[in-house]
Each structure stands twice: as structure tokens, then as C-alpha cells.
Enzyme design. Structure first.
Site, mmCIF file in Angstrom:
data_model
loop_
_atom_site.group_PDB
_atom_site.id
_atom_site.type_symbol
_atom_site.label_atom_id
_atom_site.label_comp_id
_atom_site.label_asym_id
_atom_site.label_seq_id
_atom_site.Cartn_x
_atom_site.Cartn_y
_atom_site.Cartn_z
ATOM 1 C CG ASN A 9 -1.711 1.234 1.424
ATOM 2 O OD1 ASN A 9 -1.769 2.077 0.526
ATOM 3 N ND2 ASN A 9 -2.344 1.362 2.583
ATOM 4 C CE LYS A 11 -0.037 3.128 4.880
ATOM 5 N NZ LYS A 11 0.156 3.222 6.330
ATOM 6 C CG HIS A 92 -5.653 1.802 5.423
ATOM 7 N ND1 HIS A 92 -5.191 2.733 6.328
ATOM 8 C CD2 HIS A 92 -4.637 0.934 5.223
ATOM 9 C CE1 HIS A 92 -3.935 2.434 6.645
ATOM 10 N NE2 HIS A 92 -3.571 1.349 5.992
ATOM 11 C CD GLU A 94 -2.666 5.378 6.951
ATOM 12 O OE1 GLU A 94 -2.682 5.406 5.711
ATOM 13 O OE2 GLU A 94 -1.721 4.896 7.605
ATOM 14 C CD GLU A 162 -3.001 -2.469 7.446
ATOM 15 O OE1 GLU A 162 -1.922 -2.696 6.890
ATOM 16 O OE2 GLU A 162 -3.664 -1.446 7.241
ATOM 17 N N GLY A 168 3.107 2.359 10.696
ATOM 18 C CA GLY A 168 4.042 3.460 10.494
ATOM 19 C C GLY A 168 4.796 3.868 11.738
ATOM 20 C CB SER A 208 5.958 -1.703 11.775
ATOM 21 O OG SER A 208 5.505 -0.388 12.075
HETATM 22 P P1 13P Z 1 3.450 0.392 7.538
HETATM 23 O O1 13P Z 1 3.923 -0.900 6.915
HETATM 24 O O2 13P Z 1 4.128 1.599 6.966
HETATM 25 O O3 13P Z 1 3.431 0.328 9.020
HETATM 26 O O4 13P Z 1 1.904 0.572 7.065
HETATM 27 C C1 13P Z 1 1.024 -0.493 7.225
HETATM 28 C C2 13P Z 1 -0.232 -0.163 6.508
HETATM 29 O O5 13P Z 1 -0.998 0.675 6.932
HETATM 30 C C3 13P Z 1 -0.501 -0.864 5.241
HETATM 31 O O6 13P Z 1 -1.805 -0.643 4.814
#
Ligand code: 13P
Length: 248
Positions: A9, A11, A92, A94, A162, A168, A208
Site C-alpha cells: 500500500n 498510500k 483502511h 487512515e 492492521e 508506520g 511495520s
Molecule cells: P506500515 O507498513 O508503513 O506500518 O503501514 C502499514 C499499513 O498501513 C498498510 O496498509
């Protein structure tokens, strides 16, 4: 047998200059045993799918719940399919946090993804406060029930766990924490859809994931792959994760 999946992803990262990462992924991992998917920003889907051929799948990070209409700035699943997307991430954390998406919104988007003939990658996960108060499994159970419409199968749906606090942050859930939640998700899916259908649904861990911790995560109960953010931006890092998944 569930085919393992490494999903990236990107983002809100990447311009056309970053498409060289796809060339490197195809060169080094085009023959991976695992299914490899990259979800770039919507602006790159068309160019990436043209470049990726059948060896790497290209997906989107979100879609609108309607097929078309007066929704300025939004993009529908049909439109994403038209430019070569085969998968769409829904729910997601976010999007839940930044855009106030509810479980009902996520379920409607997931149904829209199916209606366009695409595969939904439905995300669920608890916040740190919810984990600290001992609510993790209640939250996961409610998100699972509310975000996935009836009719989920291994062919149209992938589920990504997640934990919000692990995204992150460099902080990875422990193997014990991941196993507890993934085993719980599998049992909930079996109770709702029947053991046979539940057995076909792939469960990804996200938060992560890096080449250095991937092998341990992929050896965990009911983990069928990963949804990777930061470490999917560079083919070298994501390649290390794909290699660990192929070896698991
Ligand atoms: P990270 O791997 O950067 O922690 O992000 C995970 C994520 O949100 C994937 O959708």
C-alpha cells in the site's frame, strides 16, 4: 490451500518516476510463488497496470460506494477496474480516521468492489487505547461483522488485520498478539460463513512489516501474508518480504 499474498500500500506516495520500482519487482520477483499486489495512488494505477502485466497485480486504496454520479472528487470501483485495478483496499484505518468511514460505509464500499468484479482487501484493527482497555477482540469482532457484507468468499475478499498502533510506528505486534487476533478472525468467519468458506479467506497482517521481521510474522498461525506500507515503496525492501513469504 490459500495462496499467500504480499500486498503493498503506497498510500499518498509516488509519482510516475517511482514506476521503476515495478520494473525491478518484475525483474526480481515476477515468478514469485506468492501473489504480489501493489496499490499505488489512483493517479498511477493505469500506468502501473500497463507496465506490470499479469505477474504483479495492481489495486486501489479506496473507492466510492456508488458506481457513478454526482460525487465530486470520488472514483468508483468500475472506474478503477477500467484502468486495470484488480483489487481495492476498503476500510483502511487512515480512511476510517481521516474521513470518518464507518463499518457500514466500509461494507457498502466492499459491496461496490464486488459489483465491479474486483477483490476487496478489507482492513480492521484496534487502536492503542482499545488494546490497553482489553477491548481488542470486541472491536475486531464488531468491525468484522459490520464491514463485510454477506457473500464473502476467498475469491472476492481478503482481510487485513492492521493494529492502528503498529502502522508506520516501527512497533510490530508480537507473534502472540497476531496469532490471537488471526485465530479469532478465522473462528468468527467460520461461525458466520461456515468453516469451508472461512478456510478460503486469506488473512494478512499489516503494521511495520519489514524484511527483518517478515519471516517470524509469516510463521504465525493463520497469517497468509502481509499488507505493507512504508517497506513496499522500494522494490528491494518489498522484495525481501516477498522472498520471506515464498520461503514460509
Ligand atoms: P506500515 O507498513 O508503513 O506500518 O503501514 C502499514 C499499513 O498501513 C498498510 O496498509
Amino acid at each position: 490451500m490459500r495462496r499467500k499474498m504480499a500486498a503493498g500500500n503506497w498510500k499518498m506516495n509516488g509519482t510516475r518516476a517511482n514506476l521503476v520500482e515495478i520494473d525491478a519487482l518484475i525483474r526480481d520477483h515476477g515468478a514469485a510463488k506468492s501473489e504480489v499486489l501493489i496499490c499505488p495512488p489512483a493517479t498511477l494505477i493505469h500506468a502501473m497496470s500497463g507496465r506490470a502485466d499479469a505477474r504483479i497485480a495492481v489495486g486501489a486504496q479506496d473507492c466510492h460506494m456508488s458506481a457513478a454520479g454526482a460525487h465530486t472528487g470520488d472514483v468508483s470501483a468500475e472506474m478503477l477496474a477500467d484502468v486495470g485495478a484488480s483489487h481495492v483496499i476498503t476500510g483502511h484505518s487512515e480512511r476510517r480516521a481521516d474521513h470518518g468511514e464507518s463499518d457500514a460505509d466500509v461494507a457498502a464500499k466492499t459491496a461496490a468492489v464486488w459489483a465491479a468484479g474486483l477483490v476487496a482487501i478489507v482492513c480492521i484493527g484496534e487502536t492503542l487505547a482499545q488494546r490497553k482497555s482489553g477491548d481488542t477482540l470486541n472491536v475486531i469482532g464488531a468491525q468484522l461483522a459490520g464491514s463485510i457484507p454477506d457473500g464473502a468468499t476467498g475469491a472476492n475478499t481478503v482481510i487485513a488485520y492492521e493494529p492502528v498502533w503498529a502502522i508506520g510506528t516501527g512497533e510490530v505486534a508480537t507473534v502472540g498478539q497476531i496469532a490471537e487476533v488471526h485465530d479469532f478472525i478465522r473462528a468468527e468467519l467460520a461461525a458466520r460463513f461456515g468453516a469451508k468458506a472461512a478456510d478460503t479467506l486469506r488473512l494478512l497482517y499489516g503494521g511495520s512489516v519489514k524484511p527483518a521481521n517478515a519471516a517470524e510474522i509469516f510463521a504465525t498461525s493463520n497469517v497468509d501474508g502481509a499488507l505493507v506500507g512504508g517497506a513496499s515503496l522500494k522494490a528491494a525492501d518489498f522484495g525481501g518480504i516477498i522472498a520471506a513469504l515464498d520461503a514460509a
